[in-house]
Design a protein around this motif. Structure first.
Motif, PDB file in Angstrom:
ATOM      1  N   ILE A   1      42.717  31.359 101.779  1.00  0.00           N
ATOM      2  CA  ILE A   1      43.618  30.585 100.759  1.00  0.00           C
ATOM      3  C   ILE A   1      44.837  30.995 101.127  1.00  0.00           C
ATOM      4  O   ILE A   1      45.167  32.115 100.869  1.00  0.00           O
ATOM      5  CB  ILE A   1      42.979  30.727  99.448  1.00  0.00           C
TER       6      ILE A   1
ATOM      7  N   SER B   1      48.653  28.428  96.474  1.00  0.00           N
ATOM      8  CA  SER B   1      47.991  27.546  95.264  1.00  0.00           C
ATOM      9  C   SER B   1      48.968  27.307  94.204  1.00  0.00           C
ATOM     10  O   SER B   1      49.974  28.224  94.070  1.00  0.00           O
ATOM     11  CB  SER B   1      46.587  28.111  94.486  1.00  0.00           C
TER      12      SER B   1
ATOM     13  N   THR C   1      36.537  29.836  94.109  1.00  0.00           N
ATOM     14  CA  THR C   1      36.143  30.027  95.501  1.00  0.00           C
ATOM     15  C   THR C   1      36.267  28.834  96.458  1.00  0.00           C
ATOM     16  O   THR C   1      35.694  27.711  96.028  1.00  0.00           O
ATOM     17  CB  THR C   1      34.617  30.626  95.437  1.00  0.00           C
TER      18      THR C   1
ATOM     19  N   ALA D   1      36.324  32.111 100.506  1.00  0.00           N
ATOM     20  CA  ALA D   1      37.402  32.880 100.222  1.00  0.00           C
ATOM     21  C   ALA D   1      37.784  32.695  98.821  1.00  0.00           C
ATOM     22  O   ALA D   1      37.396  31.750  98.111  1.00  0.00           O
ATOM     23  CB  ALA D   1      38.532  32.238 101.052  1.00  0.00           C
TER      24      ALA D   1
ATOM     25  N   LEU E   1      39.893  33.222  95.295  1.00  0.00           N
ATOM     26  CA  LEU E   1      41.220  32.964  94.499  1.00  0.00           C
ATOM     27  C   LEU E   1      40.889  33.722  93.122  1.00  0.00           C
ATOM     28  O   LEU E   1      40.317  33.078  92.387  1.00  0.00           O
ATOM     29  CB  LEU E   1      41.774  31.468  94.244  1.00  0.00           C
TER      30      LEU E   1
ATOM     31  N   THR F   1      44.820  36.445  96.319  1.00  0.00           N
ATOM     32  CA  THR F   1      43.960  35.928  97.450  1.00  0.00           C
ATOM     33  C   THR F   1      43.741  37.030  98.590  1.00  0.00           C
ATOM     34  O   THR F   1      44.255  38.326  98.347  1.00  0.00           O
ATOM     35  CB  THR F   1      44.565  34.808  98.259  1.00  0.00           C
TER      36      THR F   1
END
Length: 244
Positions: A47, A50, A116, A132, A134, A140
């Motif tokens: 990630i 965001s 995820t 990955a 968050l 991250t």
């Protein structure tokens, strides 16, 4: 080149470099000591950013993968791991056949809970082979991926050590390991020299191929698959058979 496009290209380049740097670190951390010279390739997801309604994701498949053609996708769950029986909050098919790329999951509502992202090498949730996190605080960097290592070589057997994601059921999903002579590609492969199904629903275990005798000094390829199709390859291991 226009400034906006130059900036977008730079961001994609940095994301790709970061993806492979994180991937190399994750593989090195996971890998046990190898009995022979070997090299492993695995898939990855990270990630890269965001907002309240979007999540930016970079992904990497194996060399030669064509993610659009094979139905690969990225999905987002409001959980700290992939919840295998729960529908994703967002899902996006990979829109190109580039084995490394970036995309943006939109239309999501990201709150202060863990999320995820999973990357799948096929159209099914059971094909998710990299993830990955968050975190709830927005940080991250915690990543995981299916891996394959050569644990030991017997006179007529090979023992591989595999790792899958948390909560995954590899036997139920039909995972298997195949063996080829030479540097094989799963996307253009002849029949394997040998193969073995994963027989237990255990995330981390051994898979033993029996009845094979390696030619000393020759290169072999072992591949871990998430399903019966060769296009669901998740980890690829090249190794040289030892001279006894």
């Amino acid at each position: 080149m226009p400034l906006a496009r130059r900036g977008r290209v730079l961001c994609e380049l940095v994301a790709a470099q970061l993806l492979w740097a994180l991937l190399a670190g994750a593989v090195a951390a996971e890998a046990p000591a190898q009995p022979v010279a070997s090299a492993v390739s695995v898939c990855a997801a990270i990630i890269t950013g965001s907002s309240g309604t979007t999540v930016d994701v970079s992904y990497a498949g194996l060399p030669g993968n064509q993610p659009k053609l094979y139905g690969d996708f990225v999905a987002l769950w409001e959980n700290s791991v992939v919840p295998w029986t729960i529908a994703a909050a967002a899902r996006l098919g990979i829109p190109t056949d580039a084995e490394i790329g970036t995309l943006v999951l939109t239309g999501v509502s990201v709150s202060t809970t863990p999320y995820t992202v999973g990357y799948a090498v096929g159209p099914k949730v059971d094909d998710v082979c990299a993830s990955a996190l968050l975190a709830a605080d927005g940080s991250t960097g915690v990543v995981d991926a299916v891996t394959l290592q050569l644990a030991s070589i017997g006179t007529t057997s090979l023992t591989f050590r595999y790792h899958t994601l948390s909560g995954y059921l590899p036997a139920t999903a039909g995972n298997w390991v195949g063996l080829w002579r030479g540097r094989a590609s799963p996307y253009n492969a002849p029949a394997p020299v040998a193969r073995v199904n994963v027989v237990h629903d255990v995330t981390d275990d051994n898979a033993v191929i029996q009845g094979v005798t390696l030619s000393p000094g020759e290169i072999y390829t072992a591949i871990y698959f998430m399903g019966e199709s060769l296009t669901t390859a998740a980890a690829l291991l090249n190794f040289v058979a030892p001279v006894r």
